[in-house]
Design an enzyme around this catalytic site. Structure first.
Site, short mmCIF file in Angstrom:
data_model
loop_
_atom_site.label_atom_id
_atom_site.label_comp_id
_atom_site.label_asym_id
_atom_site.label_seq_id
_atom_site.Cartn_x
_atom_site.Cartn_y
_atom_site.Cartn_z
N VAL A 225 -1.84 4.74 -0.85
CA VAL A 225 -1.99 3.69 -2.12
C VAL A 225 -0.58 3.10 -2.43
O VAL A 225 -0.32 2.29 -3.37
CB VAL A 225 -2.54 4.28 -3.21
CG1 VAL A 225 -4.07 4.69 -3.28
CG2 VAL A 225 -1.61 5.68 -3.90
N TYR A 226 0.56 3.58 -1.83
CA TYR A 226 1.90 3.17 -2.13
C TYR A 226 2.19 1.66 -1.44
O TYR A 226 1.98 1.38 -0.20
CB TYR A 226 3.09 4.08 -1.40
CG TYR A 226 2.99 5.59 -1.92
CD1 TYR A 226 2.65 6.02 -3.21
CD2 TYR A 226 3.87 6.23 -1.41
CE1 TYR A 226 2.67 7.00 -3.78
CE2 TYR A 226 4.23 7.56 -1.69
CZ TYR A 226 3.38 7.98 -2.89
OH TYR A 226 3.47 9.36 -3.65
N SER A 227 2.22 0.91 -2.46
CA SER A 227 2.21 -0.61 -2.14
C SER A 227 1.06 -1.12 -1.43
O SER A 227 1.23 -1.79 -0.26
CB SER A 227 3.68 -0.99 -1.40
OG SER A 227 4.85 -0.54 -2.12
N GLU A 228 -0.01 -0.65 -1.72
CA GLU A 228 -1.13 -0.92 -0.77
C GLU A 228 -1.42 -0.67 0.50
O GLU A 228 -1.69 -1.67 1.24
CB GLU A 228 -1.72 -2.43 -1.27
CG GLU A 228 -1.78 -2.69 -2.70
CD GLU A 228 -2.31 -4.01 -3.26
OE1 GLU A 228 -2.00 -4.99 -2.19
OE2 GLU A 228 -2.61 -4.52 -4.38
N GLY A 229 -0.60 0.38 0.89
CA GLY A 229 -0.38 0.76 2.20
C GLY A 229 0.59 0.21 3.08
O GLY A 229 1.08 0.52 4.15
#
Length: 345
Positions: free
Chosen positions: A62-66
């Site tokens: 989920v960090y920066s949408e992958g």
């Protein structure tokens, strides 16, 4: 660089892990606040970390949408054999009803997605990012067992579990011969010591190593916040979303802790964050702490937290300054120290 065993496993990890939450800076406002390191800058940070012996890098789907995983994968390209990759899944990653949680459906897809973005065929440490009360432990651990047997992940851990969540999972592992969680990625800092109440004794008893996130107390122990000084103009603490979701710390308590750190800084010549990080590294069960860096200067400063140790007297001063009343039943248990001592090793 010092290396420690990760919980009860045979895997040695560096005491510092480079967190890549600052990589990407895409999507959710929180990740933009953390940073948006990409390309050559990300590669440079990885270079510096490896030169210092920091060979473990932590991310999440989920960090920066992958995008954090994608940037990390590009930064380690051609040297996968030199690094350990830690990543996580469980939080919502899409709009569908099954794009969240630790079900077989979601975890299998999450791992496949992480492998693709990271540009690798295996993950060294895969962790559940949060507890999913709607999926049976047997399903979760059975899925992880399949992924381990397929060679896609090597070690498993959790993050942000309560004590009974983790203990129940370990009991299921033992009952069915399924992989055991060897790591717990948990919040722990000089201004956030709840981890000590139950999770630390559990970690000692069950050999679950702590992978500490936010060891600087959600950006409170950077040295920029202290008594009588205005708050920094740029800080993630000013983001209302972070203030609402992050750990709450009263100003007076924070100032008391920083006052104690400042006194030790004068004795040692070390910075506030270096002292705060070193204190965490001396606590029982801690295998590694995750340090973040938006740039080379921050990374090099955080690397200065190792190679030396606070004295027992200095640790005692910080313990006293940061002590807080415990919730029940922990305050009651603390009164029976003769048979229920505080963890020391």
């Amino acid at each position: 660089m010092e290396y420690r065993l990760l919980g009860g496993s045979g895997l040695k990890v560096p005491v510092l892990t480079l967190g890549t939450g600052t990589f990407g800076g895409k999507g959710h406002v929180m990740f933009n606040a953390w940073g948006h390191t990409e390309g050559q800058e990300a590669t440079r940070l990885v270079d510096i970390a490896l030169e210092a012996g920091v060979n473990m890098f932590d991310s999440a789907d989920v960090y920066s949408e992958g995008n954090s995983e994608t940037v990390l994968g590009q930064a380690i390209a051609g040297r996968r054999d030199q690094v350990l990759i830690s990543t996580k899944a469980t939080f919502r990653s899409g709009e569908g009803p099954n794009d969240v949680g630790s079900s077989r459906h979601h975890l299998t897809r999450a791992v496949e997605g992480s492998l693709r973005r990271l540009g690798t065929d295996y993950i060294d440490l895969f962790q559940l990012h949060a507890y999913d009360a709607q999926t049976p432990h047997e399903e979760v651990l059975g899925t992880l067992d399949d992924l381990v047997r397929a060679g896609k992940i090597r070690y498993v851990g959790v993050s942000n579990f309560s004590g009974w969540h983790l203990m129940k999972a370990l009991a299921v592992s033992e009952k069915y011969g399924l992989p055991r969680y060897v790591a717990h990625q948990a919040y722990y800092s000089l201004v956030g010591r709840d981890y000590e109440w139950e999770l630390m004794p559990l970690g000692l008893d069950q050999k679950v190593g702590a992978v500490v996130w936010s060891p600087l107390g959600w950006a409170r122990l950077t040295g920029k916040i202290r008594r009588g000084h205005p708050a920094p103009e740029v800080s993630r603490l000013k983001d209302p979303l972070n203030l609402e979701k992050g750990p709450q710390v009263s100003e007076e308590y924070l100032y008391k802790v920083v006052d104690a750190i400042d006194a030790i800084a004068a004795e040692t010549g070390k910075t506030v964050p270096q002292i705060a990080l070193n204190w965490v590294l001396q606590r029982p069960t801690v295998s590694t702490i995750i340090i973040g860096a938006r740039n080379e200067e921050q990374l090099r400063a955080n690397l200065g937290a190792v190679g030396w140790n606070l004295t027992p007297e200095q640790v005692a001063k910080l313990d006293e300054a940061s002590a807080v009343p415990r919730a029940y039943p922990y305050w009651h248990q603390a009164g029976f120290a003769e048979r229920n001592p505080f963890p020391t090793s």
